[in-house]
Design a protein around this motif. Structure first.
Motif, short mmCIF file in Angstrom:
data_model
loop_
_atom_site.label_atom_id
_atom_site.label_comp_id
_atom_site.label_asym_id
_atom_site.label_seq_id
_atom_site.Cartn_x
_atom_site.Cartn_y
_atom_site.Cartn_z
N HIS A 95 0.83 -1.20 0.00
CA HIS A 95 0.00 0.00 0.00
C HIS A 95 0.88 1.26 0.00
O HIS A 95 0.73 2.14 -0.87
CB HIS A 95 -0.91 -0.04 1.23
CG HIS A 95 -1.86 1.12 1.36
ND1 HIS A 95 -3.20 1.00 1.17
CD2 HIS A 95 -1.65 2.43 1.66
CE1 HIS A 95 -3.79 2.17 1.34
NE2 HIS A 95 -2.87 3.07 1.65
N HIS B 240 1.57 4.28 -2.93
CA HIS B 240 1.56 5.75 -2.83
C HIS B 240 2.89 6.31 -3.35
O HIS B 240 2.92 7.30 -4.08
CB HIS B 240 1.42 6.18 -1.36
CG HIS B 240 0.03 6.12 -0.82
ND1 HIS B 240 -1.03 6.76 -1.39
CD2 HIS B 240 -0.47 5.51 0.29
CE1 HIS B 240 -2.13 6.55 -0.67
NE2 HIS B 240 -1.81 5.78 0.36
N GLU C 263 -5.00 6.87 -3.22
CA GLU C 263 -5.48 5.73 -2.44
C GLU C 263 -5.79 4.56 -3.36
O GLU C 263 -5.52 3.39 -3.02
CB GLU C 263 -6.72 6.09 -1.62
CG GLU C 263 -6.46 6.80 -0.31
CD GLU C 263 -5.42 6.12 0.57
OE1 GLU C 263 -5.31 4.88 0.54
OE2 GLU C 263 -4.69 6.83 1.27
N ALA D 251 -2.65 2.79 -4.04
CA ALA D 251 -2.18 2.11 -2.83
C ALA D 251 -3.07 0.88 -2.55
O ALA D 251 -2.57 -0.20 -2.23
CB ALA D 251 -2.22 3.07 -1.65
ZN LIG Z 1 -3.16 5.15 1.92
#
Ligand SMILES: [Zn+2]
Length: 530
Positions: free
Chosen positions: A328, A332, A357, A360
Motif C-alpha cells: 500500500h 503511494h 489511495e 495504494a
Molecule cells: Zn493510503
C-alpha cells in the motif's frame, strides 16, 4: 523560449514569485513531520506546528484571493495548466481566508481533543487498558462476557469527547458559513471538488446493490462466531467482531499470517514493483521500516520535496496485514515519483486522495489474491484459497462502515443539535446491520470514533478509492487480458495514465481518462458483490 519573449501575464508573474515560497515552506514542514514521526521529539512537534502556521499564513490573504478570482474571469488565460494552477490556488486561498481568530480557536480545540484522545485509558476490572489492549481482547478472547466489557470500555471515551467534538463542530460550521457554505461538511467536499448530493446518493445506491452479498458475509460471520463463543445469534452483540466498530473482517487472518512468517516483506514489495518495471529500492533506503521506541506506530508515505525525495514509514511485522501495508505505502510512493517532471510544482501532486489511495489499495489488495500470493511470497499453500474470500469480506464489511461514517458526518454538521447517539445506532443498524445492545440510550458511542473529531470528512475517499482500484483492474483486463497490475504493461499503463498527469486534471477527469468512464461501482460490484 516563447514565454520570455512576451510580457508575462500578471498571474504568471504571481506564480513565479509565490510558488517558490510555498515550495520552500512545504519542504521544511515535511522534513519536520518526518523528524517528528520517526522520533516523537517534542521539539519537532513545536517546529511542525510553527511551520504549519507559517505555511497557512502564506495563503491567508484576502486581497490575493480576490485577485485570483479576477484572473479566473480573464479570458486571455487559456493554457489549461495555468487554469488548473489558478483553480488549485483559489481553493487553497479560500480555505485559509477564514478569520485568523477563528482558525486559531479551531486549532486549539483540535489540539486539546487530540490530547484527551491520547491520554484517555478506560478502566476494566481495576486495570487501565490501551487501544491495543482492547483490540487484543477482541481478537483473542473467547469469553463473551470479557469481550463485552472490553467493547463497553472502548466506548467510554465517547462520553468524555462528545462535548469537545460538538464545540469543534460549531466552530467548523461557523467557519464554513463565513465562506457562504451551509455547513462544514458541504464546504470540505466543495473544496475537494466533490459534489455532496451526488456522494450520498451514490453510496446509498451502492449499499442497495451490495446488500445481498453483505447478508451472506453476515451469515458466515454469525455461523462462525456463534460456534466460537457458544452463544445464540441474538446474543452475539457488536463485541463479537475483532475491533470496536465492526469495520474489519473478524474471520481468518491468523492462518494467513502463517504464510508470511519467514518472508522478508520489504524484498517481497521490491520484487512486486520490479515486475511493473519500477525500482523501489531508493524509496526503501530512505524509508523507516521497523519498530522503534518513540516512533509512529502506523504507516504512511510522504513526498518531502515533490522532486525525488519520497519516503515511507512502516513498522513491518511478519503478518499478512503488513504485507498489504508495505504494498500500500509503496503504491503511494511510486505514484508520487511518477508525476511528469516537466509539470510545474503546484501540479506535481495527486488531485485528491482518491487516485493515490486507489493506487495504494490496488497494490495492497494483491496480498489477499490467491493467484498473486505465491509470486509475492515465493511458495504455494492450500491456505491461500482463504485469501480471496477474506478479501471479499473485507471489502464488503469496510464499505458498510464508510456508509455509516459518511451519512453520520453529513447529519452531524447539518443538524448538530439532535439525538446523535440514536442517529448513530440507526445508521449502524441500517448499513452494518449490527443491532445496538441494550443500555446504550444515553451514551455517546458515536464520539468514540477518532476520525469524527480529528480527521473530518475524509473517510469516503477510501471507498471511492476501492471502486476506482477495481475499475483500474477492469481496464487492465480489457487491455492485457489480465487484471494483474504487476506486469510491465500494467506498470506502463499506470505510469502514463494515472501517475504522469499529477494534478493537471481534477480527480474525476483523471478517473475518466484512466478508465474511459466516470467513477462507477460496476467493476467493484462484479469483483466483490456478485
Ligand atoms: Zn493510503
Amino acid at each position: 523560449m516563447a514565454i520570455s519573449r512576451r510580457q508575462l501575464h500578471g498571474f504568471e508573474q504571481f506564480l513565479k514569485d509565490f510558488v517558490p515560497q510555498v515550495a520552500r515552506k512545504s519542504k521544511q514542514l515535511n522534513q519536520a513531520v518526518w523528524l517528528l514521526e520517526t522520533t516523537g521529539s517534542p521539539d519537532a512537534a513545536d517546529l511542525k506546528a510553527e511551520l504549519e502556521t507559517e505555511l497557512r499564513m502564506l495563503y491567508n490573504d484576502k486581497k490575493t484571493y480576490e485577485q485570483l478570482l479576477e484572473w479566473d474571469k480573464d479570458k486571455s488565460i487559456k493554457n489549461p495548466l495555468l487554469k488548473r494552477q489558478l483553480n488549485i490556488l483559489i481553493r487553497s486561498f479560500k480555505s485559509n481566508i477564514i478569520a485568523p481568530k477563528l482558525l486559531r480557536e479551531i486549532a486549539e480545540k483540535e489540539s486539546a481533543l487530540s490530547q484527551t484522545y491520547t491520554n484517555f485509558r478506560p478502566k476494566v476490572d481495576g486495570k487501565y487498558l490501551t487501544d491495543n489492549d482492547i483490540r487484543d481482547i477482541l481478537k483473542h478472547e473467547n469469553d463473551p462476557k470479557k469481550r463485552q466489557k472490553a467493547w463497553e470500555a472502548s466506548k467510554e471515551i465517547g462520553d468524555q469527547l462528545a462535548p469537545q467534538i460538538l464545540e469543534l463542530v460549531a466552530l467548523r460550521n461557523k467557519a464554513a458559513k463565513s465562506l457562504g457554505y451551509s455547513d462544514f461538511f458541504q464546504m470540505q467536499l466543495d473544496l475537494q471538488e466533490v459534489d455532496g448530493k451526488w456522494l450520498l446518493k451514490f453510496f446509498d445506491e451502492l449499499a442497495t446493490q451490495s446488500d445481498q452479498a453483505y447478508q451472506e458475509v453476515l451469515k458466515t460471520i454469525e455461523k462462525e462466531q456463534t460456534k466460537r463463543f457458544k452463544v445464540k445469534s441474538d446474543a452475539l452483540g457488536p463485541w463479537a467482531w475483532s475491533e470496536p466498530f465492526c469495520q474489519e473482517d473478524p474471520l481468518g487472518g491468523k492462518e494467513l499470517d502463517s504464510l508470511v512468517k519467514e518472508i522478508d516483506l520489504a524484498v517481497a514489495g521490491t520484487k512486486f514493483f520490479q515486475k511493473m518495471g519500477i525500482d523501489v529500492k531508493g524509496i526503501l533506503e530512505k524509508s523507516d521500516n521497523y519498530e522503534r521506541e518513540g516512533k509512529n506506530q502506523h504507516a504512511f508515505c510522504i513526498n518531502i520535496d515533490r522532486d525525488k525525495d519520497v519516503r515511507t514509514l512502516n513498522n513491518i511485522k511478519p503478518t499478512i496485514k503488513w504485507l498489504e501495508t508495505i504494498l500500500h505505502e509503496l503504491g503511494h510512493a511510486v505514484y508520487e515519483l511518477g508525476f511528469d517532471p516537466k509539470l510545474p510544482w503546484l501540479l506535481r501532486d495527486p488531485p485528491h486522495m482518491i487516485p493515490t489511495e486507489a493506487m495504494a489499495l490496488v497494490s495492497g489488495r494483491q496480498a489477499y489474491r490467491a493467484k498473486i500470493l505465491p509470486s509475492l511470497i515465493g511458495k504455494k499453500s492450500p491456505l491461500m484459497d482463504q485469501a480471496d474470500e477474506s478479501l471479499k469480506r473485507r471489502q464488503l464489511i469496510f464499505s458498510r462502515w464508510v456508509f455509516v461514517m459518511t451519512a453520520f458526518e453529513s447529519e452531524l454538521y447539518r443538524k448538530p443539535k439532535q439525538d446523535l447517539n440514536a442517529l448513530w445506532w440507526k445508521l449502524v443498524e441500517k448499513f452494518q446491520q449490527v443491532r445496538p445492545p441494550s443500555g446504550r440510550e444515553h451514551k455517546n458511542d458515536w464520539a468514540s470514533k477518532y476520525h469524527l473529531g480529528l480527521a473530518p470528512v475524509y473517510y469516503f475517499s477510501y471507498l471511492i478509492g476501492e471502486l476506482f482500484a477495481s475499475s483500474i483492474e477492469e481496464s487492465l483486463q480489457k487491455q492485457n487480458g489480465s487484471i494483474e497490475i504487476a506486469t510491465e504493461k500494467g506498470g506502463q499503463f499506470l505510469q502514463q495514465k494515472l501517475f504522469a498527469p499529477g494534478n493537471s486534471l481534477s480527480w474525476n477527469k483523471l478517473i475518466e481518462s484512466v478508465t474511459g468512464k466516470p467513477i462507477t461501482s460496476e467493476a467493484w460490484i462484479k469483483q466483490f458483490a456478485k
